[in-house]
Design a protein around this motif. Structure first.
Motif, PDB file in Angstrom:
ATOM      1  N   PHE A  53      45.482  54.431  33.140  1.00  0.00           N
ATOM      2  CA  PHE A  53      45.817  53.413  34.133  1.00  0.00           C
ATOM      3  C   PHE A  53      44.845  52.239  34.048  1.00  0.00           C
ATOM      4  O   PHE A  53      44.448  51.678  35.069  1.00  0.00           O
ATOM      5  N   GLY A  54      44.485  51.855  32.837  1.00  0.00           N
ATOM      6  CA  GLY A  54      43.528  50.776  32.650  1.00  0.00           C
ATOM      7  C   GLY A  54      44.019  49.434  33.138  1.00  0.00           C
ATOM      8  O   GLY A  54      43.291  48.683  33.799  1.00  0.00           O
ATOM      9  N   ASP A  55      45.258  49.089  32.819  1.00  0.00           N
ATOM     10  CA  ASP A  55      45.798  47.802  33.257  1.00  0.00           C
ATOM     11  C   ASP A  55      45.912  47.733  34.777  1.00  0.00           C
ATOM     12  O   ASP A  55      45.617  46.695  35.383  1.00  0.00           O
ATOM     13  N   GLU A  56      46.338  48.820  35.370  1.00  0.00           N
ATOM     14  CA  GLU A  56      46.523  48.830  36.819  1.00  0.00           C
ATOM     15  C   GLU A  56      45.199  48.771  37.577  1.00  0.00           C
ATOM     16  O   GLU A  56      45.178  48.534  38.790  1.00  0.00           O
ATOM     17  N   ALA A  57      44.105  48.999  36.883  1.00  0.00           N
ATOM     18  CA  ALA A  57      42.784  49.026  37.518  1.00  0.00           C
ATOM     19  C   ALA A  57      42.139  47.652  37.628  1.00  0.00           C
ATOM     20  O   ALA A  57      40.997  47.548  38.082  1.00  0.00           O
ATOM     21  N   SER A  58      42.831  46.596  37.241  1.00  0.00           N
ATOM     22  CA  SER A  58      42.211  45.267  37.254  1.00  0.00           C
ATOM     23  C   SER A  58      41.685  44.841  38.627  1.00  0.00           C
ATOM     24  O   SER A  58      40.613  44.225  38.704  1.00  0.00           O
ATOM     25  N   PRO A  59      42.345  45.164  39.754  1.00  0.00           N
ATOM     26  CA  PRO A  59      41.746  44.781  41.044  1.00  0.00           C
ATOM     27  C   PRO A  59      40.399  45.451  41.286  1.00  0.00           C
ATOM     28  O   PRO A  59      39.508  44.854  41.892  1.00  0.00           O
ATOM     29  N   LEU A  60      40.243  46.682  40.816  1.00  0.00           N
ATOM     30  CA  LEU A  60      38.962  47.371  40.987  1.00  0.00           C
ATOM     31  C   LEU A  60      37.885  46.775  40.091  1.00  0.00           C
ATOM     32  O   LEU A  60      36.724  46.657  40.494  1.00  0.00           O
ATOM     33  N   ARG A  61      38.259  46.402  38.866  1.00  0.00           N
ATOM     34  CA  ARG A  61      37.273  45.766  37.990  1.00  0.00           C
ATOM     35  C   ARG A  61      36.818  44.440  38.592  1.00  0.00           C
ATOM     36  O   ARG A  61      35.638  44.098  38.569  1.00  0.00           O
ATOM     37  N   ARG A  62      37.758  43.700  39.143  1.00  0.00           N
ATOM     38  CA  ARG A  62      37.392  42.426  39.771  1.00  0.00           C
ATOM     39  C   ARG A  62      36.470  42.661  40.970  1.00  0.00           C
ATOM     40  O   ARG A  62      35.516  41.907  41.196  1.00  0.00           O
ATOM     41  N   SER A  63      36.751  43.702  41.735  1.00  0.00           N
ATOM     42  CA  SER A  63      35.908  44.020  42.895  1.00  0.00           C
ATOM     43  C   SER A  63      34.482  44.341  42.465  1.00  0.00           C
ATOM     44  O   SER A  63      33.513  43.906  43.116  1.00  0.00           O
ATOM     45  N   ILE A  64      34.330  45.092  41.381  1.00  0.00           N
ATOM     46  CA  ILE A  64      32.988  45.403  40.877  1.00  0.00           C
ATOM     47  C   ILE A  64      32.256  44.129  40.474  1.00  0.00           C
ATOM     48  O   ILE A  64      31.075  43.942  40.793  1.00  0.00           O
ATOM     49  N   ILE A  65      32.938  43.246  39.779  1.00  0.00           N
ATOM     50  CA  ILE A  65      32.338  41.979  39.347  1.00  0.00           C
ATOM     51  C   ILE A  65      31.868  41.187  40.571  1.00  0.00           C
ATOM     52  O   ILE A  65      30.738  40.692  40.629  1.00  0.00           O
ATOM     53  N   GLU A  66      32.736  41.057  41.560  1.00  0.00           N
ATOM     54  CA  GLU A  66      32.408  40.278  42.749  1.00  0.00           C
ATOM     55  C   GLU A  66      31.232  40.882  43.519  1.00  0.00           C
ATOM     56  O   GLU A  66      30.332  40.156  43.964  1.00  0.00           O
ATOM     57  N   HIS A  67      31.233  42.190  43.679  1.00  0.00           N
ATOM     58  CA  HIS A  67      30.156  42.833  44.435  1.00  0.00           C
ATOM     59  C   HIS A  67      28.824  42.779  43.689  1.00  0.00           C
ATOM     60  O   HIS A  67      27.765  42.630  44.313  1.00  0.00           O
ATOM     61  N   ALA A  68      28.861  42.892  42.365  1.00  0.00           N
ATOM     62  CA  ALA A  68      27.612  42.832  41.595  1.00  0.00           C
ATOM     63  C   ALA A  68      26.953  41.465  41.713  1.00  0.00           C
ATOM     64  O   ALA A  68      25.741  41.352  41.949  1.00  0.00           O
ATOM     65  N   VAL A 144      34.202  34.173  33.415  1.00  0.00           N
ATOM     66  CA  VAL A 144      35.364  34.325  32.526  1.00  0.00           C
ATOM     67  C   VAL A 144      35.998  35.698  32.726  1.00  0.00           C
ATOM     68  O   VAL A 144      37.231  35.830  32.804  1.00  0.00           O
ATOM     69  N   ALA A 145      35.168  36.740  32.806  1.00  0.00           N
ATOM     70  CA  ALA A 145      35.690  38.092  33.035  1.00  0.00           C
ATOM     71  C   ALA A 145      36.423  38.174  34.365  1.00  0.00           C
ATOM     72  O   ALA A 145      37.498  38.786  34.467  1.00  0.00           O
ATOM     73  N   TRP A 146      35.870  37.540  35.387  1.00  0.00           N
ATOM     74  CA  TRP A 146      36.498  37.545  36.705  1.00  0.00           C
ATOM     75  C   TRP A 146      37.842  36.812  36.689  1.00  0.00           C
ATOM     76  O   TRP A 146      38.829  37.290  37.263  1.00  0.00           O
ATOM     77  N   LEU A 147      37.898  35.684  36.023  1.00  0.00           N
ATOM     78  CA  LEU A 147      39.152  34.931  35.927  1.00  0.00           C
ATOM     79  C   LEU A 147      40.219  35.741  35.200  1.00  0.00           C
ATOM     80  O   LEU A 147      41.407  35.720  35.567  1.00  0.00           O
ATOM     81  N   THR A 148      39.805  36.462  34.165  1.00  0.00           N
ATOM     82  CA  THR A 148      40.743  37.290  33.415  1.00  0.00           C
ATOM     83  C   THR A 148      41.317  38.398  34.294  1.00  0.00           C
ATOM     84  O   THR A 148      42.535  38.648  34.291  1.00  0.00           O
ATOM     85  N   GLU A 149      40.458  39.054  35.050  1.00  0.00           N
ATOM     86  CA  GLU A 149      40.929  40.120  35.930  1.00  0.00           C
ATOM     87  C   GLU A 149      41.776  39.568  37.067  1.00  0.00           C
ATOM     88  O   GLU A 149      42.784  40.167  37.464  1.00  0.00           O
ATOM     89  N   THR A 150      41.393  38.406  37.596  1.00  0.00           N
ATOM     90  CA  THR A 150      42.146  37.798  38.687  1.00  0.00           C
ATOM     91  C   THR A 150      43.572  37.490  38.264  1.00  0.00           C
ATOM     92  O   THR A 150      44.518  37.653  39.037  1.00  0.00           O
ATOM     93  N   ALA A 151      43.731  37.063  37.017  1.00  0.00           N
ATOM     94  CA  ALA A 151      45.054  36.696  36.517  1.00  0.00           C
ATOM     95  C   ALA A 151      46.023  37.868  36.520  1.00  0.00           C
ATOM     96  O   ALA A 151      47.240  37.674  36.626  1.00  0.00           O
ATOM     97  N   THR A 152      45.497  39.092  36.401  1.00  0.00           N
ATOM     98  CA  THR A 152      46.380  40.253  36.392  1.00  0.00           C
ATOM     99  C   THR A 152      46.400  40.989  37.732  1.00  0.00           C
ATOM    100  O   THR A 152      47.138  41.962  37.890  1.00  0.00           O
TER     101      THR A 152
END
Length: 223
Positions: A53-68, A144-152
């Motif tokens: 479920f890697g693709d579906e996890a993009s909101p969680l990856r974005r959350s980690i980026i934002e919190h870090a 850039v990583a955040w923008l990529t995750e936000t897009a999905t």
């Protein structure tokens, strides 16, 4: 050798021996909460990726980026950041109150303590925006990583792309996606957890993680 992600996860396992040096109770509470959310979200992400479920996890990856990145800002700005966060919370609560309908069990009166609080403006309010945090601390690559995750995370062309294959000039509709390699995922999570751990370490008495963090960074660079 133990992987960087596992070494980073182990840093905060013993809560009983945690002591804050340069933090009020409120600041320590928010920093602790954000750091634990990052760690727990990393765990959730690893579970999702291990089950394709890697693709579906993009909101969680974005959350980690934002919190870090936000934790980095919080440790730097301290009490003035808390003031900005309080104003943000009040504003969001007002928006909620203004949109409450009859079907909700919560009422505007239930939120009055937050709505009626007198909170002075903070010079840090501009850094409530993630983009401004990245600019302030030189995190352009993380942006850039955040923008990529936000897009999905939101309905977009990219959010659909994972489930369509056009590599041979013929469009094939896919029911799932398995684009993410486990090693790439662990590296990305290690990078953001390293940033968060470095910031959090500055609030701890004696900065006890310094040597371990330096060794983990050298291991990640060598790998």
């Amino acid at each position: 050798m133990t992987e960087p992600i596992d070494r980073l996860m182990a840093l905060y396992d013993d809560l009983e021996n945690v002591a804050f040096e340069d933090a009020s109770a409120d600041l320590a509470g928010v920093a602790h909460g954000w750091y634990v959310r990052i760690r727990q979200t990393c765990r959730a992400l690893l579970l999702l990726h291990s089950n394709d479920f890697g693709d579906e996890a993009s909101p969680l990856r974005r959350s980690i980026i934002e919190h870090a990145v936000a934790l980095y800002w919080l440790v730097d700005a301290k009490e003035t950041a808390l003031d900005a966060l309080s104003r943000q919370h009040q504003g969001r609560t007002k928006l909620t109150a203004d949109n409450l309908g009859e079907g909700w069990s919560i009422t505007r009166e239930d939120l009055s303590r937050i709505l009626d609080a007198e909170i002075d403006p903070s010079p840090q309010e501009t850094y409530l925006k993630f983009t401004h945090q990245c600019q302030k601390y030189g995190f352009s690559e993380i942006m850039v990583a955040w923008l990529t995750e936000t897009a999905t995370c939101h309905p977009s062309l990219l959010s659909a792309e994972s489930y369509v294959d056009e590599t041979d000039g013929q469009r094939v509709l896919l029911k799932d996606s398995k684009r993410f390699a486990e090693t790439d995922v662990k590296l990305a999570l290690s990078i953001f957890l390293l940033i968060a751990s470095g910031a959090f370490n500055h609030l701890l008495k004696g900065q006890p993680w310094t040597t371990e963090l330096e060794e983990i960074e050298r291991q990640m660079t060598a790998d």
